[in-house]
Design an enzyme around this catalytic site. Sequence first.
Site, PDB file in Angstrom:
ATOM      1  N   GLN A   1     -55.738  19.924  18.211  1.00 12.43           N
ATOM      2  CA  GLN A   1     -56.874  19.305  17.073  1.00 12.43           C
ATOM      3  C   GLN A   1     -58.537  18.971  17.369  1.00 12.43           C
ATOM      4  O   GLN A   1     -58.861  18.562  17.522  1.00 12.43           O
ATOM      5  CB  GLN A   1     -56.502  17.757  16.222  1.00 12.43           C
ATOM      6  CG  GLN A   1     -54.947  17.829  16.450  1.00 12.43           C
ATOM      7  CD  GLN A   1     -54.867  15.773  16.964  1.00 12.43           C
ATOM      8  OE1 GLN A   1     -55.411  15.885  17.787  1.00 12.43           O
ATOM      9  NE2 GLN A   1     -53.931  15.291  15.983  1.00 12.43           N
TER      10      GLN A   1
ATOM     11  N   THR B   1     -52.916  27.241   9.989  1.00 12.17           N
ATOM     12  CA  THR B   1     -54.145  26.972   8.859  1.00 12.17           C
ATOM     13  C   THR B   1     -53.934  27.279   7.671  1.00 12.17           C
ATOM     14  O   THR B   1     -53.141  28.297   7.645  1.00 12.17           O
ATOM     15  CB  THR B   1     -55.596  27.368   9.101  1.00 12.17           C
ATOM     16  OG1 THR B   1     -56.719  26.448   9.003  1.00 12.17           O
ATOM     17  CG2 THR B   1     -55.376  28.341   9.167  1.00 12.17           C
TER      18      THR B   1
ATOM     19  N   ARG C   1     -50.323  25.227  19.124  1.00 11.15           N
ATOM     20  CA  ARG C   1     -50.515  25.453  18.615  1.00 11.15           C
ATOM     21  C   ARG C   1     -51.947  24.914  17.788  1.00 11.15           C
ATOM     22  O   ARG C   1     -52.574  23.673  19.051  1.00 11.15           O
ATOM     23  CB  ARG C   1     -50.003  24.666  16.976  1.00 11.15           C
ATOM     24  CG  ARG C   1     -50.532  24.417  16.033  1.00 11.15           C
ATOM     25  CD  ARG C   1     -49.039  23.091  14.785  1.00 11.15           C
ATOM     26  NE  ARG C   1     -47.865  23.735  15.321  1.00 11.15           N
ATOM     27  CZ  ARG C   1     -46.732  22.793  15.460  1.00 11.15           C
ATOM     28  NH1 ARG C   1     -47.248  21.828  15.009  1.00 11.15           N
ATOM     29  NH2 ARG C   1     -45.382  23.180  15.442  1.00 11.15           N
TER      30      ARG C   1
ATOM     31  N   LYS D   1     -56.571  22.178  11.936  1.00  8.53           N
ATOM     32  CA  LYS D   1     -57.708  20.833  12.205  1.00  8.53           C
ATOM     33  C   LYS D   1     -57.135  19.228  12.932  1.00  8.53           C
ATOM     34  O   LYS D   1     -58.023  18.739  13.467  1.00  8.53           O
ATOM     35  CB  LYS D   1     -57.475  20.360  10.702  1.00  8.53           C
ATOM     36  CG  LYS D   1     -58.569  22.505  10.847  1.00  8.53           C
ATOM     37  CD  LYS D   1     -59.049  21.956   8.925  1.00  8.53           C
ATOM     38  CE  LYS D   1     -59.792  23.163   8.564  1.00  8.53           C
ATOM     39  NZ  LYS D   1     -60.299  23.436   7.188  1.00  8.53           N
ATOM     40  N   GLY D   2     -56.263  18.969  12.725  1.00  5.98           N
ATOM     41  CA  GLY D   2     -55.463  17.515  12.728  1.00  5.98           C
ATOM     42  C   GLY D   2     -55.587  16.856  11.899  1.00  5.98           C
ATOM     43  O   GLY D   2     -56.538  16.898  10.502  1.00  5.98           O
TER      44      GLY D   2
ATOM     45  N   ASP E   1     -45.627  18.596  19.497  1.00 11.22           N
ATOM     46  CA  ASP E   1     -46.685  18.216  17.657  1.00 11.22           C
ATOM     47  C   ASP E   1     -47.847  16.352  18.896  1.00 11.22           C
ATOM     48  O   ASP E   1     -47.465  15.682  19.683  1.00 11.22           O
ATOM     49  CB  ASP E   1     -46.722  17.117  16.620  1.00 11.22           C
ATOM     50  CG  ASP E   1     -45.155  18.382  15.881  1.00 11.22           C
ATOM     51  OD1 ASP E   1     -45.380  19.535  16.307  1.00 11.22           O
ATOM     52  OD2 ASP E   1     -44.356  17.661  14.836  1.00 11.22           O
ATOM     53  N   MET E   2     -48.877  17.087  17.722  1.00 13.89           N
ATOM     54  CA  MET E   2     -50.316  16.136  18.101  1.00 13.89           C
ATOM     55  C   MET E   2     -50.532  15.097  17.003  1.00 13.89           C
ATOM     56  O   MET E   2     -50.359  15.076  16.273  1.00 13.89           O
ATOM     57  CB  MET E   2     -50.812  16.521  18.951  1.00 13.89           C
ATOM     58  CG  MET E   2     -51.937  15.874  19.467  1.00 13.89           C
ATOM     59  SD  MET E   2     -51.747  14.950  20.499  1.00 13.89           S
ATOM     60  CE  MET E   2     -52.128  16.412  22.028  1.00 13.89           C
TER      61      MET E   2
ATOM     62  N   LYS F   1     -42.285  15.345  17.305  1.00  8.62           N
ATOM     63  CA  LYS F   1     -43.313  14.627  17.804  1.00  8.62           C
ATOM     64  C   LYS F   1     -42.356  13.437  19.335  1.00  8.62           C
ATOM     65  O   LYS F   1     -41.632  12.723  18.911  1.00  8.62           O
ATOM     66  CB  LYS F   1     -43.574  13.072  16.823  1.00  8.62           C
ATOM     67  CG  LYS F   1     -43.671  13.681  15.098  1.00  8.62           C
ATOM     68  CD  LYS F   1     -44.358  12.528  14.471  1.00  8.62           C
ATOM     69  CE  LYS F   1     -45.389  14.066  13.067  1.00  8.62           C
ATOM     70  NZ  LYS F   1     -44.358  15.467  12.526  1.00  8.62           N
TER      71      LYS F   1
ATOM     72  N   ARG G   1     -48.851  14.094   3.553  1.00 10.82           N
ATOM     73  CA  ARG G   1     -49.024  15.224   2.294  1.00 10.82           C
ATOM     74  C   ARG G   1     -49.974  15.144   1.333  1.00 10.82           C
ATOM     75  O   ARG G   1     -50.897  15.828   1.219  1.00 10.82           O
ATOM     76  CB  ARG G   1     -47.738  16.216   2.909  1.00 10.82           C
ATOM     77  CG  ARG G   1     -47.339  16.166   3.632  1.00 10.82           C
ATOM     78  CD  ARG G   1     -48.055  17.909   4.061  1.00 10.82           C
ATOM     79  NE  ARG G   1     -48.410  17.636   5.003  1.00 10.82           N
ATOM     80  CZ  ARG G   1     -48.192  17.786   5.801  1.00 10.82           C
ATOM     81  NH1 ARG G   1     -46.804  17.468   6.465  1.00 10.82           N
ATOM     82  NH2 ARG G   1     -49.223  17.590   6.993  1.00 10.82           N
TER      83      ARG G   1
END
Length: 299
Positions: A154, A217, A175, A178-179, A125-126, A91, A280
């Site tokens: 995303q 996904t 990558r 969806k976001g 990562d975004m 990140k 999560r």
Amino acid sequence: MSFLNNLIVSAVQLMPKQIVGYFSSRYISGENIEDAIKVTRDLNNQGIYTTIDVLGESVKNREEATVCMNEALNVLETISTFGLKANLSLKPTQMGLAIDEEFGYQQVRTILQSAKGYKIFVRIDMEDSPYTDATFRLFRKLKEEFDNVGVVVQAYLKRTYDDVVVLNKIGTNYRLCKGIYIEPASIAYKDKEQVRKNYVQDLEVILKNGNYVGIATHDEYLVKEAYRLIKELNIPKDKFEFQMLLGVREELRNKINNDGYKVRVYVPFGKQWYAYSIRRLQENPQVAGYIVKNLFSGR
Ligand code: FDA
């Protein structure tokens, strides 16, 4: 989302850490790198690759960011030492991007230099939208020097199609997801079908341009659409892989693997498992529902 699910999601935040830990253990390999090694080995034995992520949420100063960088360097050394089929995810704010862009860049550059020596790929990562532009700037700067780096886009962001059109031109390794963050409706699609539609459009333009993509996904509809595009566009297998989170939709993961496609699982580990777990669990209230069911059924 039902009222009950909403309630459960809120309740998750109030649960004692130990209980969250018990139910979150399927999403996290453990607190230590040895745990990530074990999970990676198990998955590698099934022909599945991983990307290892050191958990950590907010970094407040350069010292903390440097600790995170050293942890990432340790992951690279471990992947190499144990010959794991794994790469690294990180990140950018954990590396200090939000503290100072140049500092964050230097930190990730150090990681990439090390990864290059080991021939390991690094995925940036975004995170949430305040960091989107800075993350793309970071990626583009690194891409001038390194081939072993990729970024995340995303599909819920309205800007993403345009970003992809531009990023395709520099041979970006993506990558596509969806976001996961809660973003304002002014910049992000809120309708599930709209997000799916955008995902498929983004995937199509990436594949058509010959760029590599990690199709991240667990949505069966999107997996089917990806299969369709791969077939219709005659995309070679070395141009894409499927990616999933540890502990999520394992039957779908195994199906994709059995269909002969490359699959990579995101394997997080670290002491900061709590914030990750809460995210999560909030993301998927049905899972929170399972948690409560399990809690009362005494699994
Ligand atoms: P969706 O949320 O519709 O899920 C489809 C189905 O999968 C659900 O109906 C459920 O059955 C199951 N499912 C999904 N999530 C689950 C969960 N947590 N627990 C149990 N079941 C679940 N996001 C981001 O903003 N930046 C990033 O860098 C990344 N990186 C990333 C890496 C990888 C490898 C993955 C798979 C995902 C991410 N994400 C991410 C997260 C991503 O943006 C998204 O939030 C989740 O993947 C959920 O979206 P789906 O496409 O799976 O669809």
